[in-house]
Design an enzyme around this catalytic site. Structure first.
Site, PDB file in Angstrom:
ATOM      1  CG  ASN A  61      -1.924   1.469   1.471  1.00 49.55           C
ATOM      2  OD1 ASN A  61      -1.376   2.419   1.388  1.00 49.55           O
ATOM      3  ND2 ASN A  61      -3.187   1.263   1.888  1.00 49.55           N
ATOM      4  CG  ASP A 107      -2.783   4.837   0.769  1.00 50.15           C
ATOM      5  OD1 ASP A 107      -3.109   4.382  -0.299  1.00 50.15           O
ATOM      6  OD2 ASP A 107      -3.708   4.221   1.550  1.00 50.15           O
ATOM      7  CG  HIS A 108       0.433   6.443   4.897  1.00 46.98           C
ATOM      8  ND1 HIS A 108      -0.277   7.270   5.547  1.00 46.98           N
ATOM      9  CD2 HIS A 108       0.350   4.603   5.343  1.00 46.98           C
ATOM     10  CE1 HIS A 108      -0.964   6.886   6.150  1.00 46.98           C
ATOM     11  NE2 HIS A 108      -0.726   5.344   5.929  1.00 46.98           N
ATOM     12  NE  ARG A 151       6.767  21.628   3.914  1.00 44.81           N
ATOM     13  CZ  ARG A 151       7.593  22.204   4.000  1.00 44.81           C
ATOM     14  NH1 ARG A 151       7.852  22.112   2.452  1.00 44.81           N
ATOM     15  NH2 ARG A 151       8.503  22.243   5.305  1.00 44.81           N
ATOM     16  CG  HIS A 170      -8.374   3.480   1.113  1.00 40.46           C
ATOM     17  ND1 HIS A 170      -8.418   3.712   3.118  1.00 40.46           N
ATOM     18  CD2 HIS A 170      -9.302   4.257   1.570  1.00 40.46           C
ATOM     19  CE1 HIS A 170      -9.623   3.231   3.978  1.00 40.46           C
ATOM     20  NE2 HIS A 170     -10.306   4.144   2.517  1.00 40.46           N
ATOM     21  NE  ARG A 200      -9.443   7.848   4.824  1.00 36.01           N
ATOM     22  CZ  ARG A 200      -9.462   6.798   5.979  1.00 36.01           C
ATOM     23  NH1 ARG A 200      -8.479   5.718   5.697  1.00 36.01           N
ATOM     24  NH2 ARG A 200     -10.058   6.901   7.136  1.00 36.01           N
ATOM     25  NE  ARG A 238      -7.410  11.195   5.893  1.00 41.85           N
ATOM     26  CZ  ARG A 238      -7.711  10.627   6.734  1.00 41.85           C
ATOM     27  NH1 ARG A 238      -7.101  10.289   7.451  1.00 41.85           N
ATOM     28  NH2 ARG A 238      -9.725  10.520   7.411  1.00 41.85           N
ATOM     29  CD  GLU A 264      -6.706  -0.663   1.522  1.00 35.60           C
ATOM     30  OE1 GLU A 264      -7.329   0.355   2.366  1.00 35.60           O
ATOM     31  OE2 GLU A 264      -6.368  -1.237   2.012  1.00 35.60           O
ATOM     32  CB  THR A 321      -9.104   1.336   7.777  1.00 36.17           C
ATOM     33  OG1 THR A 321      -8.891   1.738   6.757  1.00 36.17           O
ATOM     34  CG2 THR A 321     -10.502   0.527   7.424  1.00 36.17           C
ATOM     35  CD  GLU A 357      -6.531  -7.061   3.617  1.00 33.73           C
ATOM     36  OE1 GLU A 357      -7.182  -5.999   2.450  1.00 33.73           O
ATOM     37  OE2 GLU A 357      -6.369  -5.518   4.316  1.00 33.73           O
ATOM     38  CG  HIS A 360      -5.283  -2.363   9.556  1.00 34.00           C
ATOM     39  ND1 HIS A 360      -4.853  -1.198  10.759  1.00 34.00           N
ATOM     40  CD2 HIS A 360      -5.272  -1.288   8.950  1.00 34.00           C
ATOM     41  CE1 HIS A 360      -4.957   0.021  10.636  1.00 34.00           C
ATOM     42  NE2 HIS A 360      -5.668   0.715   9.303  1.00 34.00           N
ATOM     43  N   GLY A 365       1.050  -1.568   4.491  1.00 25.20           N
ATOM     44  CA  GLY A 365       1.842  -0.047   4.052  1.00 25.20           C
ATOM     45  C   GLY A 365       2.470   0.390   5.318  1.00 25.20           C
TER      46      GLY A 365
HETATM   47  N1  PXP Z   1      -5.868  -3.271   5.074  1.00 23.96           N
HETATM   48  C1  PXP Z   1      -6.849  -2.378   5.083  1.00 23.96           C
HETATM   49  C2  PXP Z   1      -8.056  -2.968   4.360  1.00 23.96           C
HETATM   50  C3  PXP Z   1      -6.310  -1.012   4.604  1.00 23.96           C
HETATM   51  O1  PXP Z   1      -7.907   0.164   4.870  1.00 23.96           O
HETATM   52  C4  PXP Z   1      -5.298  -0.439   5.214  1.00 23.96           C
HETATM   53  C5  PXP Z   1      -4.362   0.921   5.599  1.00 23.96           C
HETATM   54  O2  PXP Z   1      -5.006   1.787   4.551  1.00 23.96           O
HETATM   55  C6  PXP Z   1      -4.073  -1.265   5.272  1.00 23.96           C
HETATM   56  C7  PXP Z   1      -4.826  -3.044   5.268  1.00 23.96           C
HETATM   57  C8  PXP Z   1      -3.056  -1.343   5.891  1.00 23.96           C
HETATM   58  O3  PXP Z   1      -2.399  -0.621   6.583  1.00 23.96           O
HETATM   59  P1  PXP Z   1      -0.765  -0.381   7.814  1.00 23.96           P
HETATM   60  O4  PXP Z   1      -0.691   0.974   6.354  1.00 23.96           O
HETATM   61  O5  PXP Z   1      -1.081  -0.192   8.790  1.00 23.96           O
HETATM   62  O6  PXP Z   1       0.022  -1.671   7.016  1.00 23.96           O
END
Ligand code: PXP
Length: 399
Positions: A164, A166-167, A175, A200, A202, A206, A227, A258, A308, A348, A370
């Site tokens: 993942n 996202d971050h 920024r 994801h 959202r 964000r 996601e 989440t 999942e 997660h 992620g």
């Molecule tokens: N699975 C789902 C359904 C999630 O929402 C997330 C977070 O976006 C993750 C996995 C990944 O979680 P983490 O970033 O804590 O590894």
């Protein structure tokens, strides 16, 4: 060909069973055409097998069976070490006769010595399962169908890693700059061995934006997993974009991340209709759920192909006791989900420190990770961070 049985600790198995295992193993080896080689079977306890795991495989937990290849030119095919304690516990948990379960572990270990490896290659697991089933059919103790069904159901899956990104977008949005780009991260993650890329989208956008999802979809060579919450605008977006998979998640605008699995009580109809729409667009659907039998049974009614399992509670457990309890919940839920016919994923809060025991659950086919990977990537680079996580997953599965 000869078989040597060693009982490492007194009283683990009875004399009669010892004899039975000896003669059945000998017959199986003859059937497998193992000639002029010795096989040593060692029956031991959890503590010893844990030590062996630690010493030879760097793993900090007991397994049911370990195989050590011998020196064929010296006439030794190898050794199979089995924890009788673990075999007893697992046989009870899977409702399978102890004698059959023990014999299954013996055959599993011997097939490893013959070069079978359920973790290597796409077809290897099927071949291994087929051979195990064949041996049990011929040499098992009564109730053979019961154990053959069990063996087939377990199908040994190599552990896949979906990363993942996202971050990476979170840092960009801190920024409102055009970098770092999650698209670059996705490509590097693939180069590090990711089996899929997760984003994801959202409701408040964000971090990940539509632009990221579209470009990642075009550019990656593995699969895109989107996601999202069950919301009309997102369903339309997914139907148009056609990612490989959509994972439906609950979402609250105020949450940091989440917070738990989806609630399905009273929502089956709504979720079922979303699954139907996505499936009609050729998209596989996963539901993010708590490791709970009731919710898994409700999930079956939605028609989703994947579940999942939420590993967040396991990851955040504050005591060892709590962590083990949650691990057990995940193990049981994975089995229930697989029996219900789902492909099982988990995710997660998984990190380099806590992935091992979860990755060792054989029913879980894919891990969605992620935050810990992106955090490590800051210091070691994305490719390396993914490579390290992937190797921890494979190691937990005995590769
Ligand atoms: N699975 C789902 C359904 C999630 O929402 C997330 C977070 O976006 C993750 C996995 C990944 O979680 P983490 O970033 O804590 O590894």
């Amino acid at each position: 060909m000869s078989v040597v049985l060693i009982q490492d600790k007194e009283g683990l198995i009875s004399e009669d069973l010892f004899e039975e295992l000896y003669s059945r193993t000998k017959k199986a080896l003859r059937f497998l055409k193992v000639r002029k080689k010795e096989v040593i079977l060692v029956f031991t306890d959890d503590e010893t097998i844990k030590d062996l795991n630690q010493k030879f495989l760097g793993r900090d937990f007991p397994t049911n069976v370990l195989s050590f290849a011998g020196e064929p030119s010296a006439g030794l095919l190898g050794e199979v070490v089995i924890s009788v304690e673990r075999a007893k516990e697992e046989a009870e948990r899977y409702s399978i006769g102890f004698k059959n379960y023990l014999l299954m572990l013996v055959f599993h270990g011997i097939l490893h010595l013959l070069g079978h490896d359920h973790e290597k290659g796409e077809w290897a697991p099927y071949l291994m399962v087929k051979n195990e089933a064949k041996l049990l059919k011929k040499f098992g103790f009564g109730k053979k169908d019961e154990i053959i069904n069990f063996v087939k159901r377990r199908e040994y899956m190599p552990g896949k890693l979906a990363v993942n990104v996202d971050h990476v977008a979170t840092v960009r949005e801190a920024r409102k700059a055009p970098y770092p780009d999650p698209v670059h991260a996705a490509v590097l993650a693939e180069l590090g061995g990711a089996d899929g890329i997760v984003v994801h989208l959202r409701l408040d956008r964000r971090h990940i934006k539509e632009r990221d999802v579209k470009i990642i979809k075009d550019i990656i060579k593995t699969k895109l997993i989107l996601e999202m919450a069950v919301e009309e605008e997102l369903l339309k977006f997914a139907e148009e974009l056609k990612p490989y998979q959509v994972t439906l998640v609950p979402e609250r605008v105020e949450e940091v991340t989440t917070e738990g699995g989806m609630e399905l009580e009273g929502r089956v109809k709504e979720v079922k209709s979303a699954v139907k729409r996505l499936n009609s667009a050729g998209i596989k659907v996963s539901l993010f759920l708590n490791p709970d039998e009731k919710v898994l049974k409700l999930a079956k009614k939605t028609g989703a192909q994947v579940v999942e399992l939420h590993t967040g509670i396991y990851a955040e457990a504050e005591t060892e006791e709590e962590r083990l309890k949650e691990l057990e919940r995940l193990e049981v839920a994975a089995r229930i989900a697989k029996d219900l016919g789902f492909e099982v994923h988990a995710g997660h809060g998984l990190s380099y420190e806590n992935i091992g025991p979860v990755a060792a659950i054989p029913e879980i086919e894919e891990f969605s990770i992620g935050h810990s990977i992106v955090s490590r990537a800051i210091f070691v680079g994305m490719k390396e961070a993914v490579r390290e996580m992937k190797s921890l997953i494979l190691r937990a599965r005995g590769v």
